[in-house]
Motif scaffolding. Structure first.
Motif, mmCIF file in Angstrom:
data_model
loop_
_atom_site.group_PDB
_atom_site.id
_atom_site.type_symbol
_atom_site.label_atom_id
_atom_site.label_comp_id
_atom_site.label_asym_id
_atom_site.label_seq_id
_atom_site.Cartn_x
_atom_site.Cartn_y
_atom_site.Cartn_z
ATOM 1 N N GLN A 112 24.687 -7.567 -1.089
ATOM 2 C CA GLN A 112 23.288 -7.239 -0.812
ATOM 3 C C GLN A 112 22.332 -8.351 -1.258
ATOM 4 N N GLN A 135 32.508 -1.561 3.847
ATOM 5 C CA GLN A 135 31.633 -1.057 4.889
ATOM 6 C C GLN A 135 32.275 0.136 5.604
ATOM 7 N N ASP A 140 34.218 -4.481 9.768
ATOM 8 C CA ASP A 140 33.012 -5.092 9.209
ATOM 9 C C ASP A 140 33.260 -5.595 7.788
ATOM 10 N N PRO A 192 25.712 0.498 11.092
ATOM 11 C CA PRO A 192 25.168 1.302 9.997
ATOM 12 C C PRO A 192 26.089 2.460 9.679
ATOM 13 N N ASP A 193 25.927 2.978 8.486
ATOM 14 C CA ASP A 193 26.726 4.119 8.066
ATOM 15 C C ASP A 193 26.346 5.336 8.894
ATOM 16 N N SER A 194 27.346 6.043 9.382
ATOM 17 C CA SER A 194 27.075 7.309 10.064
ATOM 18 C C SER A 194 26.930 8.392 9.008
#
Length: 362
Positions: A112, A135, A140, A192-194
């Protein structure tokens, strides 16, 4: 941006940081899990320990040099992974990496980070490690690994103690939000995270844990990369053997600086237990609460091969930019040398548990 003349310790950098940085950013950087008990425990544990010096030792040829994974390092000090250095300085991780190179300090770059891992590598003057958060999609995660390999990073640091973020009440009360222009740029373009649609009750068990790493993740990662993989966030000695069996090359004893689960024991309290269980089979590093050279001496005496320093780096970056970080690291290196000399230990190999005063039980 110049370092104030009265800045002679890491605590001075923290004092100036507190005076200069806005309240919301301070809350994010200093934020602790819940009531901050673990963060305070990290400091209290080092402060409680007393040193037992030896007199009239031969200190000729004294050195704090060591090595990790076959590479020499002048001091057993690394920069811990921290997100978003650009919160406190426009050059962010670039400035930190330059300071690390000037002082011979190894740096761990966060997933990050607010500067891409490639940009950090382009200006770094010394070895870099890459801290990895897995991830939601394995491909990813692997893409980040391949980028780190291609950019010349020397090791991967898999954080294992934060399947969810801790409840940082200080940060919540301050209402911290990332400013415009600052983002986790290494994650740009990744899926993106689900998230499971909200239902009554806490969201934690309703989808937030579906991508959490397991021992199978560690085995997969170690098989997919040629880089040594260290596990950051091991606190329980019972996790040492599974780590070795999964292929980990090193362990970082860490409670995330008290930012995840509160009321954990201090790093210094569990460090000797983890080191004893490892029994020299892999390097053991310690992360959390280091503010003085005497803290480093104590951590080495308790079984660490090296230590990582976190928040003081951001304090120094905010106060003095690249020069501030270099100055802060030099202070820490000098304090370690002074502590070694005054305790009669000329080399790191001379530091063992006898450095710690064990008072008689009356």
């Amino acid at each position: 941006m110049s370092v104030p003349a009265d800045t002679v310790s890491l605590y001075d950098y923290e004092r100036h940081f507190t005076a200069r940085v806005d309240a919301a950013t301070r809350a994010y950087i200093a934020g602790t899990g819940a009531d901050g008990i673990t963060r305070q425990a990290n400091r209290d544990a080092y402060d409680r320990m007393r040193l037992m010096p030896r007199a009239l030792r031969d200190l000729s040829g004294a050195s704090a040099a060591t090595s990790l994974f076959g590479q020499a390092m002048p001091y057993p000090i690394l920069i811990a992974p921290m997100a978003f250095h650009r919160l406190v300085h426009r050059d962010g991780e670039r400035a930190t990496a330059q300071a690390a190179g000037l002082t011979g300090t190894w740096m761990t770059v966060s997933t990050q980070s607010s500067v891409t891992l490639e940009e950090v590598a382009a200006v770094a003057g010394g070895p870099l490690w890459f801290q990895l958060y897995t991830q939601p999609r394995p491909e990813d995660t692997l893409a980040l690994v391949r980028r780190a390999e291609a950019a010349g990073y020397r090791a991967l640091v898999l954080t294992v103690d934060a399947p969810v973020s801790g409840l940082r009440n200080i940060e919540q009360r301050a209402g911290f939000r990332l400013p415009d222009g600052i983002a986790p740029v290494n994650l740009a373009g990744l899926a993106p995270d689900s998230f499971t649609p909200p239902r009554p009750g806490s969201p934690v068990f309703q989808g937030m844990l579906h991508a959490a790493a397991t021992w199978d993740t560690v085995r997969w990662l170690c098989a997919e990369t040629r880089l040594p993989v260290l596990l950051k966030g091991i606190m329980n000695p019972d996790d040492v053997d599974p780590a070795i069996e999964a292929g980990a090359a090193g362990i970082i004893v860490s409670n995330h600086g008290g930012r995840t689960l509160d009321t954990l024991p201090a790093v210094a309290e569990v460090l000797p237990l983890v080191a004893a269980r490892a029994a020299g089979r892999l390097p053991i590093l310690a992360d959390g609460g280091i503010r003085r050279g005497t803290d480093i001496l104590k951590a080495l005496a308790l079984g660490a091969d090296a230590v990582l320093v976190g928040q003081p780096v951001l304090h120094a970056l905010a106060v003095g930019g690249m020069a501030g970080v270099a100055h802060m690291l030099t202070i820490l290196q000098t304090e370690l040398e002074v502590a070694m000399a005054l305790s009669g230990r000329a080399r790191l190999a001379d530091i063992d548990r006898s450095v710690i005063f064990d008072p008689p039980r009356i």
